[in-house]
Write a protein that holds these residues in place. Structure first.
Motif, PDB file in Angstrom:
ATOM      1  N   VAL A 143       0.753  -1.393  -0.317  1.00  0.00           N
ATOM      2  CA  VAL A 143      -0.041  -0.130  -0.244  1.00  0.00           C
ATOM      3  C   VAL A 143       0.748   1.185  -0.333  1.00  0.00           C
ATOM      4  CG1 VAL A 143      -1.918   1.700   1.647  1.00  0.00           C
ATOM      5  CG2 VAL A 143      -2.173  -1.347   0.829  1.00  0.00           C
ATOM      6  N   GLN A 144       0.813   2.356  -0.859  1.00  0.00           N
ATOM      7  CA  GLN A 144       1.664   3.363  -0.962  1.00  0.00           C
ATOM      8  C   GLN A 144       0.924   4.602  -0.266  1.00  0.00           C
ATOM      9  OE1 GLN A 144       1.847   5.411  -4.321  1.00  0.00           O
ATOM     10  NE2 GLN A 144       3.442   6.949  -4.004  1.00  0.00           N
ATOM     11  N   ILE A 145       2.008   4.990   0.755  1.00  0.00           N
ATOM     12  CA  ILE A 145       1.603   6.017   1.967  1.00  0.00           C
ATOM     13  C   ILE A 145       1.668   7.349   1.245  1.00  0.00           C
ATOM     14  CG2 ILE A 145       1.660   6.517   4.504  1.00  0.00           C
ATOM     15  CD1 ILE A 145       2.434   3.894   4.635  1.00  0.00           C
ATOM     16  N   MET A 146       0.696   7.947   1.860  1.00  0.00           N
ATOM     17  CA  MET A 146       0.769   9.974   1.659  1.00  0.00           C
ATOM     18  C   MET A 146       1.253   9.501   0.400  1.00  0.00           C
ATOM     19  SD  MET A 146       2.462  10.350   5.578  1.00  0.00           S
ATOM     20  CE  MET A 146       3.215  11.889   5.381  1.00  0.00           C
ATOM     21  N   PRO A 147       0.976   9.725  -0.894  1.00  0.00           N
ATOM     22  CA  PRO A 147       1.347  10.180  -1.894  1.00  0.00           C
ATOM     23  C   PRO A 147       1.703  11.351  -2.511  1.00  0.00           C
ATOM     24  CG  PRO A 147      -0.704   8.802  -2.406  1.00  0.00           C
ATOM     25  CD  PRO A 147      -0.662   8.550  -1.170  1.00  0.00           C
ATOM     26  N   GLY A 148       0.854  12.623  -1.634  1.00  0.00           N
ATOM     27  CA  GLY A 148       1.337  13.585  -2.276  1.00  0.00           C
ATOM     28  C   GLY A 148       2.302  14.617  -1.515  1.00  0.00           C
ATOM     29  N   ASP A 149       2.698  13.480  -0.375  1.00  0.00           N
ATOM     30  CA  ASP A 149       3.408  14.020   0.485  1.00  0.00           C
ATOM     31  C   ASP A 149       4.868  13.554   0.079  1.00  0.00           C
ATOM     32  OD1 ASP A 149       4.833  16.260   2.531  1.00  0.00           O
ATOM     33  OD2 ASP A 149       4.073  15.105   3.764  1.00  0.00           O
ATOM     34  N   MET A 150       4.938  11.981   0.599  1.00  0.00           N
ATOM     35  CA  MET A 150       6.193  10.611   0.475  1.00  0.00           C
ATOM     36  C   MET A 150       5.886  10.429  -0.604  1.00  0.00           C
ATOM     37  SD  MET A 150       7.304  11.084   3.868  1.00  0.00           S
ATOM     38  CE  MET A 150       7.132  12.784   2.688  1.00  0.00           C
ATOM     39  N   GLN A 151       6.594  11.549  -1.841  1.00  0.00           N
ATOM     40  CA  GLN A 151       7.050  10.950  -3.255  1.00  0.00           C
ATOM     41  C   GLN A 151       7.952  12.091  -4.154  1.00  0.00           C
ATOM     42  OE1 GLN A 151       3.904   8.941  -5.790  1.00  0.00           O
ATOM     43  NE2 GLN A 151       3.565  11.090  -6.634  1.00  0.00           N
TER      44      GLN A 151
END
Length: 294
Positions: free
Chosen positions: A249-257
């Motif tokens: 599962v991808q976590i916080m894609p808006g911030d952690m990418q």
């Protein structure tokens, strides 16, 4: 007059690091290699290698000769390929060095397409985390994470790709789903062994979460992904490599990418070879088809 075969033997000694290994590479005995190097030194009027019981050390004259010898080698390869391939299908071997994820998830699964196009062409795929030296002929062409700073190389950007923060569903069931940076405190992270990572760009953790607690390091992106899927902790993984892994599962894609780039690099004298152009065209076609995933 200089002998081109002796110049290519000189380059082999430089790349192998000693005369014995060079002799094995070219199928000659050690004394023949030493004699031919002596002839080359006599023709040039300089000493190319300092000899010692521990081997040979290149002199400043050797370093000055190297770029000229490499140009002659490249022209000979291009001339042979031009004549050989004029009246027949593309064949031969191309060694392509790429980062591990690019090799495993983009090139290898589609390598049959290249084989269908050119049945006589053999692709050698060297998937490594370190920087490959094209000038030392460690590979014919390479995909890198940044353009090389110098050299007689041709470079072009292939595509951008994303690294995102991932965890396994089982891990999140046990520890909860982080929603903010503050929520990431106390979690265990996975990352690269830094001294074995040839490209600093591979290590997104240092950029986005400096000082994070690291409980597992590996030189392989695949090993990190397997450990994350097993519930070890959180890690920045290639988004395109996780798309078929339902455990993640991808976590916080808006911030952690973060975004990174792939660059195609080849020696300027080799880019004209039909087999090199064939592999370059194949990579370009793959990139056009993979941009949505990247």
């Amino acid at each position: 007059m200089l002998n081109s075969d002796d110049l290519r033997l000189f380059l082999t000694i430089l790349r192998e690091g000693n005369m014995l290994a060079a002799a094995r590479r070219v199928g000659l005995d050690h004394s023949t290699v030493a004699r031919r190097v002596g002839h080359l030194e006599t023709a040039l009027g300089v000493r190319l290698f300092d000899r010692s019981p521990r081997g040979v050390t290149p002199t400043q004259a050797a370093f000055a000769l190297t770029p000229h010898a490499e140009r002659i080698e490249s022209e000979l390869l291009a001339a042979a390929a031009s004549v050989r391939d004029r009246d027949r299908a593309i064949d031969g071997t191309v060694r392509l060095a790429t980062p591990e994820a690019f090799a495993s998830h983009l090139i290898a699964p589609r390598s049959a397409l290249l084989r269908d196009r050119h049945p006589g062409l053999t692709l050698e795929l060297a998937s490594e985390s370190r920087t490959t030296s094209l000038s030392k002929r460690e590979a014919d062409m390479a995909v890198m994470l940044k353009p090389p700073p110098r050299g007689r190389l041709v470079t072009r950007k292939l595509a951008d790709y994303r690294l995102g923060l991932f965890a396994s569903r089982a891990y999140l069931d046990r520890h909860g789903v982080p929603a903010t940076r503050a929520d990431l405190q106390g979690h265990v992270f996975l990352s690269y062994i830094e001294e074995l990572a040839g490209f600093p760009e591979m290590i997104a953790l240092n950029q986005l979460l400096p000082g994070a607690t690291i409980g597992f390091r590996a030189s392989s992106s695949a090993a990190q992904q397997a450990a994350v899927a097993a519930g070890m902790g959180l890690a920045f993984l290639h988004v395109f490599a996780t798309m078929n892994d339902d455990r993640l599962v991808q976590i916080m894609p808006g911030d952690m990418q973060v975004s990174r780039s792939y660059w195609l690099v080849m020696h300027s004298d080799l880019q004209r070879l039909p087999r090199i152009r064939a592999v370059a065209d194949f990579i370009d076609d793959l990139m056009r088809g993979a941009r949505d995933r990247l």
